[in-house]
Design a protein around this motif. Structure first.
Motif, PDB file in Angstrom:
ATOM      1  N   LEU A 126       0.824  -1.211   0.000  1.00  0.00           N
ATOM      2  CA  LEU A 126       0.000   0.000   0.000  1.00  0.00           C
ATOM      3  C   LEU A 126       0.858   1.261   0.000  1.00  0.00           C
ATOM      4  CD1 LEU A 126      -2.490  -0.932   2.883  1.00  0.00           C
ATOM      5  CD2 LEU A 126      -3.053  -0.911   0.448  1.00  0.00           C
ATOM      6  N   VAL A 127       0.185   2.376  -0.330  1.00  0.00           N
ATOM      7  CA  VAL A 127       0.669   3.719  -0.007  1.00  0.00           C
ATOM      8  C   VAL A 127      -0.476   4.432   0.694  1.00  0.00           C
ATOM      9  CG1 VAL A 127       2.379   3.906  -1.868  1.00  0.00           C
ATOM     10  CG2 VAL A 127       0.011   4.585  -2.291  1.00  0.00           C
ATOM     11  N   SER A 128      -0.161   5.482   1.427  1.00  0.00           N
ATOM     12  CA  SER A 128      -1.177   6.117   2.271  1.00  0.00           C
ATOM     13  C   SER A 128      -2.340   6.698   1.474  1.00  0.00           C
ATOM     14  CB  SER A 128      -0.532   7.217   3.120  1.00  0.00           C
ATOM     15  OG  SER A 128       0.071   8.197   2.290  1.00  0.00           O
ATOM     16  N   SER A 195       5.313   7.415   4.870  1.00  0.00           N
ATOM     17  CA  SER A 195       5.226   8.247   3.663  1.00  0.00           C
ATOM     18  C   SER A 195       5.563   7.457   2.403  1.00  0.00           C
ATOM     19  CB  SER A 195       6.173   9.447   3.785  1.00  0.00           C
ATOM     20  OG  SER A 195       7.508   9.006   3.997  1.00  0.00           O
ATOM     21  N   ALA A 196       6.361   6.413   2.534  1.00  0.00           N
ATOM     22  CA  ALA A 196       6.721   5.575   1.389  1.00  0.00           C
ATOM     23  C   ALA A 196       5.798   4.353   1.341  1.00  0.00           C
ATOM     24  CB  ALA A 196       8.179   5.147   1.487  1.00  0.00           C
ATOM     25  N   ARG A 197       5.983   3.536   0.317  1.00  0.00           N
ATOM     26  CA  ARG A 197       5.181   2.312   0.197  1.00  0.00           C
ATOM     27  C   ARG A 197       5.495   1.371   1.361  1.00  0.00           C
ATOM     28  NH1 ARG A 197       1.958  -0.098  -3.324  1.00  0.00           N
ATOM     29  NH2 ARG A 197       2.149   1.700  -4.733  1.00  0.00           N
ATOM     30  N   PHE A 198       4.458   0.709   1.858  1.00  0.00           N
ATOM     31  CA  PHE A 198       4.612  -0.202   2.986  1.00  0.00           C
ATOM     32  C   PHE A 198       3.733  -1.427   2.761  1.00  0.00           C
ATOM     33  CE2 PHE A 198       1.183   2.688   3.893  1.00  0.00           C
ATOM     34  CZ  PHE A 198       0.200   1.925   4.498  1.00  0.00           C
ATOM     35  N   ALA A 199       3.805  -2.372   3.676  1.00  0.00           N
ATOM     36  CA  ALA A 199       3.046  -3.619   3.531  1.00  0.00           C
ATOM     37  C   ALA A 199       2.390  -3.990   4.860  1.00  0.00           C
ATOM     38  CB  ALA A 199       3.955  -4.749   3.052  1.00  0.00           C
ATOM     39  N   LEU A 200       1.236  -4.654   4.739  1.00  0.00           N
ATOM     40  CA  LEU A 200       0.494  -5.166   5.894  1.00  0.00           C
ATOM     41  C   LEU A 200       0.289  -6.668   5.719  1.00  0.00           C
ATOM     42  CD1 LEU A 200      -2.346  -2.500   6.236  1.00  0.00           C
ATOM     43  CD2 LEU A 200      -0.460  -2.830   7.835  1.00  0.00           C
ATOM     44  N   LYS A 201       0.409  -7.381   6.812  1.00  0.00           N
ATOM     45  CA  LYS A 201       0.092  -8.806   6.794  1.00  0.00           C
ATOM     46  C   LYS A 201      -1.282  -8.998   7.413  1.00  0.00           C
ATOM     47  CE  LYS A 201       1.955 -13.357   7.894  1.00  0.00           C
ATOM     48  NZ  LYS A 201       3.091 -14.111   8.498  1.00  0.00           N
ATOM     49  N   CYS A 202      -2.218  -9.567   6.621  1.00  0.00           N
ATOM     50  CA  CYS A 202      -3.613  -9.674   7.047  1.00  0.00           C
ATOM     51  C   CYS A 202      -4.145 -11.089   6.802  1.00  0.00           C
ATOM     52  CB  CYS A 202      -4.497  -8.683   6.284  1.00  0.00           C
ATOM     53  SG  CYS A 202      -3.969  -6.959   6.355  1.00  0.00           S
ATOM     54  N   THR A 203      -5.301 -11.331   7.402  1.00  0.00           N
ATOM     55  CA  THR A 203      -6.051 -12.550   7.113  1.00  0.00           C
ATOM     56  C   THR A 203      -7.146 -12.202   6.117  1.00  0.00           C
ATOM     57  OG1 THR A 203      -5.639 -13.452   9.320  1.00  0.00           O
ATOM     58  CG2 THR A 203      -7.497 -14.376   8.085  1.00  0.00           C
ATOM     59  N   TYR A 204      -7.169 -12.937   5.010  1.00  0.00           N
ATOM     60  CA  TYR A 204      -8.166 -12.681   3.967  1.00  0.00           C
ATOM     61  C   TYR A 204      -9.179 -13.822   3.969  1.00  0.00           C
ATOM     62  CZ  TYR A 204     -10.116 -11.732  -0.704  1.00  0.00           C
ATOM     63  OH  TYR A 204     -10.954 -11.458  -1.762  1.00  0.00           O
TER      64      TYR A 204
END
Length: 243
Positions: A126-128, A195-204
Motif C-alpha cells: 500500500l501507499v497512504s 510516507s513511502a510504500r509499505f506492507a500489511l500482513k492480514c487474514t483474507y
C-alpha cells in the motif's frame, strides 16, 4: 708755343684703345643677351592605370560570384530547452508505466486456487493515498459487499459506503490481486502511516467472486475493464510489516 702746335698736329693715340673698350663692352652685352639653348622636352608621362573603385568588395578565394552568404548559426538555447522538456516527458511516462505495471501481476503467473470460506494469509502492499485512489465498479454485490461505483460514471446508490462493505482492489507483495473490504477500519491503519510504500500482513476471508469488475488504481486514472473474475472477501487482523 711750339709745344702747343705739336700737340694739335699729333694724332690721338688713345682712340684705338677706346674703340677696343667699346667693342669689349658690346661683346659682353651681346653675350649676356644671348638666350640659353632650349632644354630638352620632358618625356611624355605614362598614362596611369585607372584606380580601383573605392570600397569595392573583394570576393573571398574559392567563392563563386553571386553565391549567397551562409546564414549565421542559430543559438543552441532553444534546442536545449526542447530537449529538457522531452526528457521530463519521457521520465514522467516511464514513472507512470512502472506504477501501472507494478500493480499488474506478471504475465503467465498462476493465481491462487481459493474457495469460498478459505482464510489466507496475505501481505498487501500500500501507499497512504490508496484509501482514496483504489476503487472498482460493478452493479453486483457479493455477500452484501459492493464496489464504490455501479458503473464507470455512477456511484453506488443501493446502500451506505461503510468500509467493511466497500470493496477495493488490492495487490499482494507476490502480485496476487483481489477485491476486499474492511482494510481501512483496521487498528494498524488508524495512526500515522509511512510516507513511502509499505506492507500489511492480514487474514483474507474469501467470500466469493465478482464477474469482470472495472478497476481503477488512481482517482485520476482511467478505468480498466477486466475480462476475468476477481475474488472478493474481508481483510482482518492486519499488522504493519516493518522494513
Amino acid at each position: 708755343m711750339a709745344t702747343s702746335s705739336e700737340d694739335k698736329d699729333r694724332p690721338d693715340e688713345d682712340a684705338p684703345s677706346e674703340e677696343a673698350g667699346a667693342k669689349d663692352i658690346s661683346t659682353e652685352e651681346d653675350g649676356g643677351s644671348r638666350a640659353a639653348p632650349p632644354a630638352e622636352a620632358a618625356a611624355p608621362a605614362r598614362a596611369s592605370r585607372p584606380a580601383k573603385q573605392a570600397g569595392a568588395a573583394r570576393r573571398p578565394a574559392g567563392k563563386k560570384p553571386g553565391a549567397r552568404p551562409r546564414a549565421a548559426a542559430q543559438p543552441q538555447g532553444g534546442s536545449l530547452g526542447k530537449s529538457m522538456i522531452l526528457f521530463l516527458i519521457i521520465i514522467g511516462g516511464l514513472a507512470a508505466a512502472f506504477a501501472y505495471f507494478g500493480r499488474e501481476p506478471a504475465a503467465g503467473t498462476a493465481g491462487p486456487k481459493w474457495k469460498t470460506g478459505d482464510k489466507a494469509q496475505v501481505e498487501v502492499t500500500l501507499v497512504s493515498t490508496d484509501i482514496k485512489d483504489l476503487a472498482c465498479w460493478s452493479a453486483d454485490e457479493v455477500n452484501g459487499r459492493h464496489c464504490a461505483f455501479e458503473s464507470p460514471s455512477k456511484g453506488w446508490s443501493k446502500g451506505d459506503a461503510d468500509d467493511k462493505k466497500l470493496l477495493r482492489p488490492y495487490t499482494t507483495t507476490d502480485r496476487v490481486q483481489f477485491l476486499a473490504a474492511g482494510l481501512w477500519s483496521e487498528p494498524a491503519l488508524t495512526g500515522k502511516l509511512p510516507s513511502a510504500r509499505f506492507a500489511l500482513k492480514c487474514t483474507y476471508t474469501v467470500e466469493g467472486r465478482m464477474k469482470r469488475p472495472g478497476i481503477r488504481w488512481s482517482s485520476e486514472g482511467a478505468w480498466l475493464d477486466r475480462t476475468d473474475d476477481w475474488y472478493t472477501g474481508l481483510l482482518s487482523d492486519c499488522k504493519l510489516i516493518t522494513p
